[in-house]
Scaffold this motif. Structure first.
Motif, short mmCIF file in Angstrom:
data_model
loop_
_atom_site.label_atom_id
_atom_site.label_comp_id
_atom_site.label_asym_id
_atom_site.label_seq_id
_atom_site.Cartn_x
_atom_site.Cartn_y
_atom_site.Cartn_z
N PRO A 102 -2.10 19.49 10.22
CA PRO A 102 -3.31 19.14 9.46
C PRO A 102 -4.07 20.41 9.04
O PRO A 102 -4.05 21.43 9.74
CB PRO A 102 -4.15 18.33 10.44
N ILE A 103 -4.76 20.33 7.93
CA ILE A 103 -5.50 21.46 7.37
C ILE A 103 -6.39 22.13 8.43
O ILE A 103 -6.43 23.36 8.51
CB ILE A 103 -6.36 20.99 6.17
N LYS A 104 -7.08 21.33 9.24
CA LYS A 104 -8.00 21.88 10.23
C LYS A 104 -7.31 22.72 11.30
O LYS A 104 -7.95 23.54 11.95
CB LYS A 104 -8.80 20.76 10.90
N GLU A 105 -6.01 22.53 11.49
CA GLU A 105 -5.27 23.27 12.50
C GLU A 105 -4.60 24.53 11.95
O GLU A 105 -3.93 25.25 12.68
CB GLU A 105 -4.21 22.38 13.16
N MET A 106 -4.80 24.77 10.67
CA MET A 106 -4.19 25.94 10.03
C MET A 106 -5.27 26.97 9.71
O MET A 106 -6.46 26.71 9.80
CB MET A 106 -3.46 25.51 8.75
N GLN A 107 -4.81 28.16 9.33
CA GLN A 107 -5.71 29.26 8.98
C GLN A 107 -5.33 29.82 7.61
O GLN A 107 -4.26 29.53 7.09
CB GLN A 107 -5.61 30.37 10.03
N ASN A 108 -6.22 30.62 7.09
CA ASN A 108 -5.94 31.35 5.85
C ASN A 108 -5.33 32.69 6.22
O ASN A 108 -6.02 33.57 6.72
CB ASN A 108 -7.24 31.54 5.05
N GLY A 109 -4.03 32.84 6.01
CA GLY A 109 -3.34 34.08 6.33
C GLY A 109 -3.40 35.05 5.16
O GLY A 109 -3.41 34.65 4.00
N HIS A 110 -3.42 36.33 5.48
CA HIS A 110 -3.46 37.40 4.48
C HIS A 110 -2.23 38.29 4.65
O HIS A 110 -1.95 38.72 5.77
CB HIS A 110 -4.71 38.28 4.68
N TRP A 111 -1.52 38.58 3.56
CA TRP A 111 -0.42 39.53 3.65
C TRP A 111 -0.97 40.93 3.88
O TRP A 111 -0.62 41.61 4.81
CB TRP A 111 0.47 39.48 2.40
N ILE A 112 -1.87 41.36 2.98
CA ILE A 112 -2.60 42.60 3.21
C ILE A 112 -3.79 42.22 4.09
O ILE A 112 -4.54 41.31 3.74
CB ILE A 112 -3.09 43.23 1.89
N PRO A 113 -3.96 42.85 5.23
CA PRO A 113 -5.02 42.44 6.16
C PRO A 113 -6.38 42.30 5.50
O PRO A 113 -6.73 43.04 4.57
CB PRO A 113 -5.02 43.57 7.21
N ARG A 114 -7.14 41.35 5.99
CA ARG A 114 -8.42 41.01 5.37
C ARG A 114 -9.48 42.08 5.49
O ARG A 114 -10.53 41.99 4.85
CB ARG A 114 -8.93 39.66 5.86
N ASN A 115 -9.26 43.13 6.28
CA ASN A 115 -10.24 44.21 6.33
C ASN A 115 -10.24 45.02 5.03
O ASN A 115 -11.11 45.84 4.81
CB ASN A 115 -10.04 45.11 7.55
N ASN A 116 -9.25 44.80 4.16
CA ASN A 116 -9.22 45.40 2.82
C ASN A 116 -10.00 44.48 1.88
O ASN A 116 -9.48 43.46 1.43
CB ASN A 116 -7.78 45.56 2.34
N LEU A 117 -11.23 44.82 1.62
CA LEU A 117 -12.11 43.94 0.85
C LEU A 117 -11.58 43.65 -0.55
O LEU A 117 -11.78 42.54 -1.07
CB LEU A 117 -13.52 44.55 0.77
N ALA A 118 -10.88 44.58 -1.16
CA ALA A 118 -10.38 44.39 -2.52
C ALA A 118 -9.37 43.25 -2.62
O ALA A 118 -9.20 42.66 -3.68
CB ALA A 118 -9.77 45.68 -3.06
N MET A 168 -2.18 34.83 14.02
CA MET A 168 -2.87 35.61 15.05
C MET A 168 -1.91 36.24 16.06
O MET A 168 -1.98 37.44 16.31
CB MET A 168 -3.90 34.75 15.77
N PHE A 169 -1.04 35.44 16.61
CA PHE A 169 -0.20 35.93 17.70
C PHE A 169 0.98 36.76 17.21
O PHE A 169 1.49 37.61 17.93
CB PHE A 169 0.27 34.77 18.58
N ASN A 170 1.41 36.54 15.97
CA ASN A 170 2.49 37.34 15.39
C ASN A 170 2.00 38.25 14.27
O ASN A 170 2.76 38.64 13.39
CB ASN A 170 3.63 36.44 14.90
N LYS A 171 0.69 38.54 14.28
CA LYS A 171 0.05 39.48 13.35
C LYS A 171 0.33 39.18 11.87
O LYS A 171 0.46 40.08 11.05
CB LYS A 171 0.47 40.91 13.69
N GLY A 172 0.48 37.90 11.55
CA GLY A 172 0.64 37.48 10.16
C GLY A 172 2.07 37.50 9.65
O GLY A 172 2.32 37.10 8.52
N ARG A 173 2.99 37.99 10.46
CA ARG A 173 4.41 38.10 10.06
C ARG A 173 4.55 38.66 8.64
O ARG A 173 5.08 38.03 7.73
CB ARG A 173 5.09 36.74 10.19
N PRO A 174 4.05 39.88 8.42
CA PRO A 174 4.01 40.44 7.06
C PRO A 174 5.39 40.58 6.41
O PRO A 174 5.48 40.49 5.19
CB PRO A 174 3.34 41.80 7.26
N ASP A 175 6.43 40.76 7.20
CA ASP A 175 7.78 40.87 6.63
C ASP A 175 8.20 39.56 5.97
O ASP A 175 8.63 39.54 4.81
CB ASP A 175 8.78 41.29 7.71
#
Length: 126
Positions: free
Chosen positions: A43-59, A76-83
């Motif tokens: 369900p939507i409430k159990e998911m998050q908004n993931g970012h490929w480029i970490p969200r600390n990059n404001l652009a 969170m636990f797998n650091k976004g799995r950027p690969d």
């Protein structure tokens, strides 16, 4: 006397509204959304908004090209799995080199910019 909200407050509020927007955008008609990196459906409430480029990059923090729904495990636990995230973006036709370069843009925003984005994403009908 009413105290004005800070830019930090507006940033946090846009994070909340934008996260809902992203999760709703990819949800099915039953309110379930698939994790972009492991394909678990929740369900939507159990998911998050993931970012490929970490969200600390404001652009790129509020870039629709950079964001997809993710489960807590991947985000969170797998650091976004950027690969895996990058491979999936490429499959979608997203130019990840251009997206990667856009993270270095100087991006200064005001409370007014946040207010406009909040209103826009509140008004968008998924």
């Amino acid at each position: 006397m009413k105290k004005d909200k800070t830019t930090a407050w507006y940033k946090k509020e846009l994070d909340r509204i934008f996260s809902l927007y992203i999760r709703n955008k990819y949800a099915d008609s039953n309110g379930y959304v698939k994790c972009y990196t492991c394909s678990v459906s929740k369900p939507i409430k159990e998911m998050q908004n993931g970012h490929w480029i970490p969200r600390n990059n404001l652009a790129t923090r509020f870039s629709e090209e950079n964001c997809r729904p993710q489960c807590v495990g991947c985000n969170m636990f797998n650091k976004g799995r950027p690969d895996v995230f990058a491979v999936n973006l490429i499959k979608e036709g997203i130019d990840i080199v251009e997206l990667q370069q856009s993270r270095y843009k100087i991006f200064k925003v005001s409370s007014e910019w946040y207010k406009q984005k909040i209103e826009f994403y509140k008004s968008v009908d998924n």
